[in-house]
Write an enzyme that holds these catalytic residues in place. Structure first.
Site, mmCIF file in Angstrom:
data_model
loop_
_atom_site.group_PDB
_atom_site.id
_atom_site.type_symbol
_atom_site.label_atom_id
_atom_site.label_comp_id
_atom_site.label_asym_id
_atom_site.label_seq_id
_atom_site.Cartn_x
_atom_site.Cartn_y
_atom_site.Cartn_z
ATOM 1 C CG ASP A 16 -9.419 6.836 18.608
ATOM 2 O OD1 ASP A 16 -8.523 6.098 17.908
ATOM 3 O OD2 ASP A 16 -10.245 6.323 19.501
ATOM 4 C CG MET A 17 -16.184 4.515 17.687
ATOM 5 S SD MET A 17 -17.287 6.374 18.114
ATOM 6 C CE MET A 17 -18.331 6.525 15.945
ATOM 7 N NE ARG A 18 -9.402 2.463 20.269
ATOM 8 C CZ ARG A 18 -8.816 1.634 20.343
ATOM 9 N NH1 ARG A 18 -8.114 0.456 20.293
ATOM 10 N NH2 ARG A 18 -7.521 2.684 18.545
ATOM 11 N NE ARG A 64 -6.727 0.315 -0.137
ATOM 12 C CZ ARG A 64 -7.408 0.969 1.112
ATOM 13 N NH1 ARG A 64 -5.944 1.180 1.932
ATOM 14 N NH2 ARG A 64 -7.917 1.422 1.561
ATOM 15 C CG ASN A 112 -9.169 6.168 11.305
ATOM 16 O OD1 ASN A 112 -9.668 7.025 12.432
ATOM 17 N ND2 ASN A 112 -8.180 5.280 11.363
ATOM 18 N NE ARG A 164 -11.718 10.757 4.727
ATOM 19 C CZ ARG A 164 -11.391 9.927 3.965
ATOM 20 N NH1 ARG A 164 -12.282 8.966 3.518
ATOM 21 N NH2 ARG A 164 -10.676 9.249 4.473
ATOM 22 C CD GLU A 219 -9.445 -2.301 3.086
ATOM 23 O OE1 GLU A 219 -9.387 -1.873 4.192
ATOM 24 O OE2 GLU A 219 -9.940 -1.722 2.333
ATOM 25 C CG HIS A 224 -13.499 1.737 2.431
ATOM 26 N ND1 HIS A 224 -14.800 2.593 2.758
ATOM 27 C CD2 HIS A 224 -12.595 2.080 2.534
ATOM 28 C CE1 HIS A 224 -14.344 3.637 3.832
ATOM 29 N NE2 HIS A 224 -12.259 3.016 3.701
ATOM 30 C CG ASN A 258 -1.968 0.875 0.929
ATOM 31 O OD1 ASN A 258 -1.701 1.627 0.084
ATOM 32 N ND2 ASN A 258 -2.669 0.795 1.467
ATOM 33 C CD GLU A 309 -13.793 -5.875 11.667
ATOM 34 O OE1 GLU A 309 -12.274 -6.129 12.492
ATOM 35 O OE2 GLU A 309 -13.405 -5.484 10.798
ATOM 36 C CG ASN A 310 -12.387 -3.428 17.474
ATOM 37 O OD1 ASN A 310 -12.342 -4.853 17.695
ATOM 38 N ND2 ASN A 310 -12.012 -2.953 16.341
HETATM 39 P P1 ADP Z 1 -8.427 2.600 8.879
HETATM 40 O O1 ADP Z 1 -9.628 3.480 7.897
HETATM 41 O O2 ADP Z 1 -7.469 3.311 8.788
HETATM 42 O O3 ADP Z 1 -8.225 1.765 8.068
HETATM 43 P P2 ADP Z 1 -9.746 1.608 11.541
HETATM 44 O O4 ADP Z 1 -9.935 0.126 10.457
HETATM 45 O O5 ADP Z 1 -8.307 0.705 11.564
HETATM 46 O O6 ADP Z 1 -8.858 2.028 10.628
HETATM 47 O O7 ADP Z 1 -10.178 1.524 12.344
HETATM 48 C C1 ADP Z 1 -10.432 2.748 12.833
HETATM 49 C C2 ADP Z 1 -11.015 3.457 14.390
HETATM 50 O O8 ADP Z 1 -11.780 1.626 14.981
HETATM 51 C C3 ADP Z 1 -11.006 4.377 14.835
HETATM 52 O O9 ADP Z 1 -11.867 5.024 14.797
HETATM 53 C C4 ADP Z 1 -11.169 3.368 16.460
HETATM 54 O O10 ADP Z 1 -11.329 4.128 17.137
HETATM 55 C C5 ADP Z 1 -12.052 2.254 15.985
HETATM 56 N N1 ADP Z 1 -11.483 1.670 16.713
HETATM 57 C C6 ADP Z 1 -10.508 0.269 16.765
HETATM 58 N N2 ADP Z 1 -10.400 -0.053 17.517
HETATM 59 C C7 ADP Z 1 -11.026 -0.626 18.972
HETATM 60 C C8 ADP Z 1 -12.345 -0.606 19.934
HETATM 61 N N3 ADP Z 1 -12.119 -1.186 20.441
HETATM 62 N N4 ADP Z 1 -13.490 -0.106 20.551
HETATM 63 C C9 ADP Z 1 -13.706 0.990 19.769
HETATM 64 N N5 ADP Z 1 -13.356 1.573 18.389
HETATM 65 C C10 ADP Z 1 -12.451 1.282 18.164
#
Ligand code: ADP
Length: 384
Positions: free
Chosen positions: A268-270, A78, A198, A228, A370, A167, A7, A319-320
């Site tokens: 960051d979602m977390r 990619r 992201n 975004r 991916e 994507h 990539n 997923e998370n």
């Molecule tokens: P990218 O588009 O850079 O590949 P990812 O698929 O890795 O991004 O996703 C990143 C996002 O996933 C971030 O907002 C991050 O906070 C969120 N994320 C990753 N792990 C967790 C988790 N355990 N709980 C909640 N959100 C998570």
């Protein structure tokens, strides 16, 4: 078969060596600060490689240090933009490289960097088969009524302004896995896939094919993302331009200062979930805006898919983040779609069902990969 997945960004090169059949990663890494000079006199300063060719030397050295002698069968790249031409992965030759280059205006940050990566490999390993796997390709099946913008026709015919979608590699991979989970041949899978990282996009799948997707001319359209904005009234840009904002200011605002970051001060979602749980009203509103936007798309794409048989969450957030999924799920109750609170909170790396037994249709979490998808596509092209 061992495939090197690349990539290539403008100043970074991400790589993985993949065993295609075992679906595992043998080694991986990230070379950064390519072309950023070599101000590295002091201790511990990172000296960036001069160019992509030098970065590739570092990748080669790292791979050999990690794995010793090995036989790479091919390199899979990619590539972000395949325009209207590329609807599937292709074996790269000079003509293909030039065709990817001609698409530079449509993806000025990405395609030129992808081409640098391809040329670096061609130079170092002239006989190595290289395959381009396009982010846009899976969406070449969108019907015209889904990819057209309602603007004067010449914007499309003269400038290629239409919806392309991104994507695609992930949406296709997840579509196949989701169909398998439901014991359906992929041609019979109708559903909605939400890839939430992201960058985030949602795709309507009918008969295993993409029929609509939320990213458009660029990866800015659609959902609320990390930084975004996603959808907004285009007149806002005209308003800002008239107020004296430069094109660069507007671009940066939309792509880097908006989304969760714009609303909650954090991309960051977390962190946003934690802030919301600690009582931060802006964080809670950011989650409300993002989950509502996604739920509206899922409702619309339920229709676009001709009646979805499943809703699927994937990528980092999908997923998370059970909290974010639960917020989306509240809105989906209007369609009889119900999450099971317990199943939704299960932490697992495996594909799983998170809906209640009486949900109108199942809701799944399916991890995306991916790089594995690129490795599989590369192997398939090389094997002919
Ligand atoms: P990218 O588009 O850079 O590949 P990812 O698929 O890795 O991004 O996703 C990143 C996002 O996933 C971030 O907002 C991050 O906070 C969120 N994320 C990753 N792990 C967790 C988790 N355990 N709980 C909640 N959100 C998570």
């Amino acid at each position: 078969m061992l495939v090197l997945v690349i990539n290539s960004g403008s100043s970074s090169l991400k790589y993985q060596v993949r065993d295609v059949e075992a679906a595992n990663v043998l080694t991986e890494g990230l070379i950064e600060k390519i072309g950023m000079g070599n101000g590295g006199e002091g201790d511990g300063e990172i000296i960036g490689p001069r160019d992509h060719a030098e970065a590739l030397e570092q990748v080669d050295a790292a791979i050999h240090q990690e794995l010793g002698e090995l036989e790479l069968a091919a390199v899979g790249h990619r590539v972000v933009h395949g325009g209207e031409r590329f609807s599937e992965p292709v074996l790269i030759d000079n003509e293909i490289t030039r065709a990817i280059e001609r698409l530079n205006p449509l993806a000025p940050l990405h395609n030129p960097a992808n081409v640098l990566g391809i040329r670096a490999i061609s130079k170092k390993w002239p006989d190595m088969p290289q395959v381009a796997v396009f982010d846009t390709a899976f969406h070449r099946t969108l019907p015209e009524h889904a990819w057209r913008y309602a603007v004067p026709d010449e914007l499309y015919t003269n400038h290629g302004i239409r919806r392309y979608g991104f994507h695609g590699t992930s949406h296709e991979f997840v579509t196949q896995r989701a169909a398998a989970m439901l014991d359906l041949p992929v041609e019979e899978f109708d559903g909605v896939i939400a890839h939430l990282g992201n960058g985030a996009s949602v795709t309507a799948i009918q008969g295993g094919k993409s029929v609509d997707t939320s990213m458009g001319f660029t990866p800015l359209e659609g959902l609320v993302m990390g930084t975004r904005s996603g959808d907004l009234d285009p007149s806002i840009l005209v308003f800002l331009a008239r107020a004296g904002w430069s094109t660069e200011d507007i671009d940066s605002m939309l792509n880097r200062q908006s989304g969760l970051k714009g609303l909650a001060g954090n991309n960051d979602m977390r962190s946003v979930v934690e802030a919301s749980e600690a009582g931060d009203a802006k964080a809670s509103m950011a989650l409300a805006v993002a989950s509502y936007r996604l739920a509206k798309y899922i409702g619309g794409y339920h229709v676009a898919a001709g009646g979805a048989k499943a809703i699927v969450f994937t990528a980092g957030i999908g997923e998370n983040s059970h909290q974010f999924r639960a917020l989306v799920g509240e809105h989906l109750a209007a369609l009889g779609i119900q999450l099971d609170a317990g199943l939704n909170q299960v932490r697992s790396k495996l594909a799983r069902v998170i809906s209640a037994a009486d949900s109108a249709i199942p809701v799944l979490v399916v991890p995306t990969d991916e790089e594995q998808a690129i490795a599989e596509a590369t192997a398939a092209v090389v094997r002919g």
